[in-house]
Write an enzyme that holds these catalytic residues in place. Structure first.
Site, PDB file in Angstrom:
ATOM      1  N   ASP A  94       0.446  -1.224  -0.109  1.00 24.13           N
ATOM      2  CA  ASP A  94      -0.231  -0.073   0.275  1.00 24.13           C
ATOM      3  C   ASP A  94       0.551   1.985   0.227  1.00 24.13           C
ATOM      4  O   ASP A  94       1.709   1.470   0.810  1.00 24.13           O
ATOM      5  CB  ASP A  94      -1.304  -0.209   1.267  1.00 24.13           C
ATOM      6  CG  ASP A  94      -2.421  -0.754   1.348  1.00 24.13           C
ATOM      7  OD1 ASP A  94      -1.531  -1.357  -0.009  1.00 24.13           O
ATOM      8  OD2 ASP A  94      -3.151  -0.688   1.762  1.00 24.13           O
ATOM      9  N   LYS A 158      -6.897   3.386  -2.918  1.00 26.52           N
ATOM     10  CA  LYS A 158      -7.267   3.609  -1.413  1.00 26.52           C
ATOM     11  C   LYS A 158      -7.442   4.581  -1.000  1.00 26.52           C
ATOM     12  O   LYS A 158      -6.566   5.831  -1.788  1.00 26.52           O
ATOM     13  CB  LYS A 158      -5.821   3.034  -0.267  1.00 26.52           C
ATOM     14  CG  LYS A 158      -6.284   2.444   0.965  1.00 26.52           C
ATOM     15  CD  LYS A 158      -5.062   2.250   1.565  1.00 26.52           C
ATOM     16  CE  LYS A 158      -4.780   2.199   2.900  1.00 26.52           C
ATOM     17  NZ  LYS A 158      -3.404   1.521   3.694  1.00 26.52           N
ATOM     18  N   LYS A 187      -9.954   0.672  -2.039  1.00 22.48           N
ATOM     19  CA  LYS A 187     -10.276  -0.317  -0.481  1.00 22.48           C
ATOM     20  C   LYS A 187     -10.338   1.228  -0.207  1.00 22.48           C
ATOM     21  O   LYS A 187      -9.913   2.245  -0.204  1.00 22.48           O
ATOM     22  CB  LYS A 187      -8.485  -0.668  -0.485  1.00 22.48           C
ATOM     23  CG  LYS A 187      -8.323  -0.417   1.344  1.00 22.48           C
ATOM     24  CD  LYS A 187      -7.105  -1.218   1.777  1.00 22.48           C
ATOM     25  CE  LYS A 187      -7.015  -1.548   3.103  1.00 22.48           C
ATOM     26  NZ  LYS A 187      -5.264  -1.006   3.392  1.00 22.48           N
TER      27      LYS A 187
END
Length: 225
Positions: A94, A158, A187
């Site tokens: 991430d 995300k 996400k």
């Protein structure tokens, strides 16, 4: 919306990113992820090897964060962090975008930063999620960042680090879904503390949830199974 506890668990990256996290706290997070069979455990890069070993024999992935939480490290640093994390056992990366370059209108720099990390991640068959930090962006910038994430070759976009002014909002997830289309993954992370909030994010279009309150939410879900 109603999912079983087991179904909901597979939406969750069970997260422990606190700077003060001790080995004991990390091991407890791993133990919880094993018990509930979450999608992953998300931790800072220092703990990747320990978590990877702790999750052996499960299908729970090891997830870590890169250029975190500000995104303002060099692309070369992000690539190095990514390669080291994967060597230590990370399955999912991430990374935080270069927020300043996005806000300054330098889309090419943002896309290039994502692309190089995506190439390093995919070369090892791993997943890349890109954190755009919505709370610092206008709606136009959120859409642009989401589209640059797709162009850069990542696997997910995300919402948040959870370390800035606010976390995930369902309205932002809807905005991101409109920007990336029906198939690209999203996400939602930061500030998801209840079953209702988890469902709100999924209904808005989230495919994965970054949650530190996983146990509380999953226990809430179990009462409805």
């Amino acid at each position: 919306m109603k999912l079983t506890q087991a179904q909901l668990a597979k939406y969750m990256d069970h997260t422990m990113l606190k700077p003060e996290a001790t080995a004991e706290m990390i091991d407890k997070t791993v133990e919880e992820a094993r018990k509930y069979n979450t999608a992953s455990v998300c931790i800072n890069p220092y703990w990747v090897k320990r978590v990877h070993e702790g999750l052996e024999g499960t299908d729970v992935n090891t997830c870590t964060v890169i250029g975190f939480p500000l995104g303002a490290t060099s692309t070369a640093s992000k690539v190095f962090e990514t390669k080291q994390a994967i060597a230590d056992g990370a399955d999912e990366i991430d990374m935080v975008i270069n927020i300043g370059e996005l806000k300054g209108g330098n889309d090419q720099a943002v896309e290039d930063d994502i692309r190089v990390v995506a190439e390093a991640t995919h070369a090892e068959g791993k997943l890349l999620k890109v954190i755009i930090e919505n709370c610092l962006l206008t709606d136009e910038e959120k859409k642009r960042a989401s589209k640059l994430t797709v162009k850069g070759g990542a696997d997910f976009v995300k919402t948040s680090t959870g370390f800035s002014t606010s976390g995930a909002k369902a309205q932002d997830v809807k905005l991101m879904r409109e920007a990336v289309g029906p198939d690209f993954k999203i996400k939602a992370a930061g500030g998801i503390h209840s079953l209702a909030e988890a469902y709100d994010m999924i209904e808005a279009g989230a495919n994965r949830l970054g949650v530190s309150a996983s146990v509380k939410i999953l226990e809430e879900a179990a009462k409805q199974d």
